[in-house]
Design a protein around this motif. Structure first.
Motif, short mmCIF file in Angstrom:
data_model
loop_
_atom_site.label_atom_id
_atom_site.label_comp_id
_atom_site.label_asym_id
_atom_site.label_seq_id
_atom_site.Cartn_x
_atom_site.Cartn_y
_atom_site.Cartn_z
N ARG A 1 -19.50 66.25 -43.36
CA ARG A 1 -20.00 66.71 -44.67
C ARG A 1 -21.39 65.83 -44.44
N VAL A 2 -22.38 66.49 -44.87
CA VAL A 2 -23.67 65.77 -44.96
C VAL A 2 -24.23 65.88 -46.26
N GLU A 3 -24.69 64.70 -46.72
CA GLU A 3 -25.09 64.14 -48.06
C GLU A 3 -26.34 63.50 -47.99
N LEU A 4 -27.61 64.21 -48.01
CA LEU A 4 -28.72 63.48 -47.93
C LEU A 4 -29.77 63.48 -49.06
N ALA A 5 -30.33 62.11 -49.51
CA ALA A 5 -31.25 61.77 -50.88
C ALA A 5 -32.62 62.56 -50.36
N ALA A 6 -32.95 63.35 -51.10
CA ALA A 6 -34.35 63.76 -51.15
C ALA A 6 -35.13 63.00 -51.69
N SER B 1 -37.35 63.25 -53.98
CA SER B 1 -37.07 63.42 -55.47
C SER B 1 -35.89 62.57 -56.11
N GLY B 2 -35.11 62.41 -55.32
CA GLY B 2 -33.79 61.72 -55.83
C GLY B 2 -32.75 62.81 -55.75
N GLU B 3 -32.88 63.96 -55.62
CA GLU B 3 -31.81 64.98 -55.63
C GLU B 3 -31.06 64.58 -54.51
N ILE B 4 -29.68 65.03 -54.29
CA ILE B 4 -28.77 65.09 -53.32
C ILE B 4 -28.61 66.28 -52.68
N TRP B 5 -29.02 66.62 -51.40
CA TRP B 5 -28.74 67.77 -50.72
C TRP B 5 -27.58 67.74 -49.80
N THR B 6 -26.67 68.75 -50.10
CA THR B 6 -25.40 68.83 -49.42
C THR B 6 -25.23 69.89 -48.65
N TRP B 7 -24.39 69.79 -47.37
CA TRP B 7 -24.04 70.68 -46.57
C TRP B 7 -22.67 70.43 -46.08
N GLY B 8 -21.62 71.74 -45.92
CA GLY B 8 -20.33 71.14 -45.55
C GLY B 8 -19.31 71.18 -46.82
N ASP B 9 -17.99 70.77 -46.28
CA ASP B 9 -16.94 70.85 -47.36
C ASP B 9 -16.89 69.54 -47.97
N ALA C 1 -14.26 66.91 -46.67
CA ALA C 1 -14.38 66.50 -45.34
C ALA C 1 -14.19 65.09 -45.45
N SER C 2 -13.41 64.56 -44.35
CA SER C 2 -13.00 63.11 -44.26
C SER C 2 -14.17 62.26 -43.65
N GLN C 3 -14.93 63.18 -42.71
CA GLN C 3 -16.04 62.57 -41.97
C GLN C 3 -17.31 62.98 -42.70
N CYS C 4 -18.21 62.19 -42.82
CA CYS C 4 -19.42 62.40 -43.63
C CYS C 4 -20.64 61.52 -42.90
N ILE C 5 -21.95 62.02 -43.23
CA ILE C 5 -23.11 61.51 -42.91
C ILE C 5 -23.94 61.38 -44.17
N SER C 6 -24.13 60.31 -44.61
CA SER C 6 -25.08 60.15 -45.91
C SER C 6 -26.34 59.14 -45.75
N GLY C 7 -27.23 59.49 -46.49
CA GLY C 7 -28.57 58.57 -46.53
C GLY C 7 -29.68 59.39 -46.74
N PRO C 8 -30.85 58.68 -46.40
CA PRO C 8 -32.09 59.60 -46.71
C PRO C 8 -32.49 60.70 -45.84
N VAL C 9 -32.85 61.62 -46.54
CA VAL C 9 -33.15 62.93 -45.59
C VAL C 9 -34.00 62.57 -44.44
N VAL C 10 -35.23 61.95 -44.71
CA VAL C 10 -36.18 61.55 -43.52
C VAL C 10 -35.50 60.81 -42.45
N ASP C 11 -34.56 59.79 -42.68
CA ASP C 11 -33.87 59.35 -41.61
C ASP C 11 -33.03 60.41 -40.65
N PHE C 12 -32.36 61.19 -41.46
CA PHE C 12 -31.61 62.14 -40.93
C PHE C 12 -32.47 63.15 -40.04
N CYS C 13 -33.59 63.49 -40.59
CA CYS C 13 -34.28 64.29 -39.76
C CYS C 13 -35.01 63.54 -38.48
#
Length: 269
Positions: free
Chosen positions: A188-193, A195-203, A206-218
């Motif tokens: 699962r990927v959960e990224l903070a835009a 604007s403060g909105e959370i953008w998500t991908w995946g189920d 899911a027990s495995q996840c990546i989350s945090g600022p979208v800039v950092d993921f990029c």
């Protein structure tokens, strides 16, 4: 296509506004990787905006380019020299004029296409939507090198969601490109835009996840930051392995920076 092309043009024009105001000696600053100068970064963008324009407007000319320009390349060092040579031989003014002309013709061509139209490229053909996303990612990535070389804060890009989406959809590619088995475990990927909105991908389950600022993921998927130098929270072995090999751009597998090697102390402009 209008939205993504507008984001691509914004990214290009914003980077242009930055480098156009640089002093001659600043064009010779090395990016943190220590291989390319600021001028080289723009040479690279101009060259591939040129070949992208060919792919979007004259596929036959693009195929001739593959044979005439790249058919004689024996290794990646030769490829780098060929793609940078034209821009390196130009004055700064001529280089900027070349880049501006090529990228504007490219955007004008892309915005007229159906998102599902197929365009030739250096690997398999790409949809027009993915093609535009890839040019946006490439501009943002090499722009990151320039902002890092200058050690200044960069403005928030309106195209971050496109880059993040490309990063997520190249999950399998990042492993397969290295000859590794593609994990079946969902992440699962959960990224903070911004604007403060959370953008998500995946189920969501899911027990495995990546989350945090979208800039950092990029920055991780374009291999400009090591995941340990970001605010990303990575849960699970597969998620961690992905962040170690993530590569959202085409070409042979490359390694991102080691931990602590691209932590840039920035100042505001």
């Amino acid at each position: 296509m209008k939205a993504i092309c507008a984001d691509l043009a914004w990214e290009q024009d914003t980077l242009d506004a930055l480098v156009s105001g640089l002093a001659p000696d600043q064009w010779q600053l090395l990016a943190p990787c220590g291989r390319w100068t600021v001028k080289d970064e723009i040479c690279h963008l101009a060259y591939f905006d040129h070949t992208a324009r060919l792919a979007a407007t004259d596929p036959e000319a693009f195929q001739r380019h593959l044979i005439e320009d790249l058919g004689r390349i024996k290794n990646m060092d030769e490829a780098t020299e060929i793609t940078l040579a034209k821009g390196r031989a130009m004055s700064i003014g001529d280089l900027l004029a070349w880049w501006r002309g090529e990228r504007r013709q490219l955007v004008d061509a892309l915005v007229r296409l159906d998102p599902k139209d197929r365009l030739p490229w250096y690997g398999p053909p790409m949809s027009a939507r993915s093609f535009a996303s890839a040019r946006l990612m490439e501009t943002w990535a090499h722009g990151q090198d320039i902002y890092d070389a200058l050690a200044i804060e960069r403005p928030v890009s309106p195209g971050l969601r496109h880059i993040a989406h490309l990063g997520v959809t190249t999950f399998g590619w990042s492993f397969a490109n290295r000859g590794m088995a593609v994990p079946e475990t969902p992440v699962r990927v959960e990224l903070a835009a911004p604007s403060g909105e959370i953008w998500t991908w995946g189920d969501a389950a899911a027990s495995q996840c990546i989350s945090g600022p979208v800039v950092d993921f990029c920055q991780v998927v374009i291999q400009r930051r090591h995941v340990d130098d970001t605010a990303l929270v990575v849960v699970g072995d597969v998620a961690r392995q992905w962040m170690a090999v993530a590569q959202c751009f085409a070409g042979p597998p490359t390694l991102g920076p080691a931990p602590g090697t691209r932590v840039i102390q920035k100042h505001h402009t």
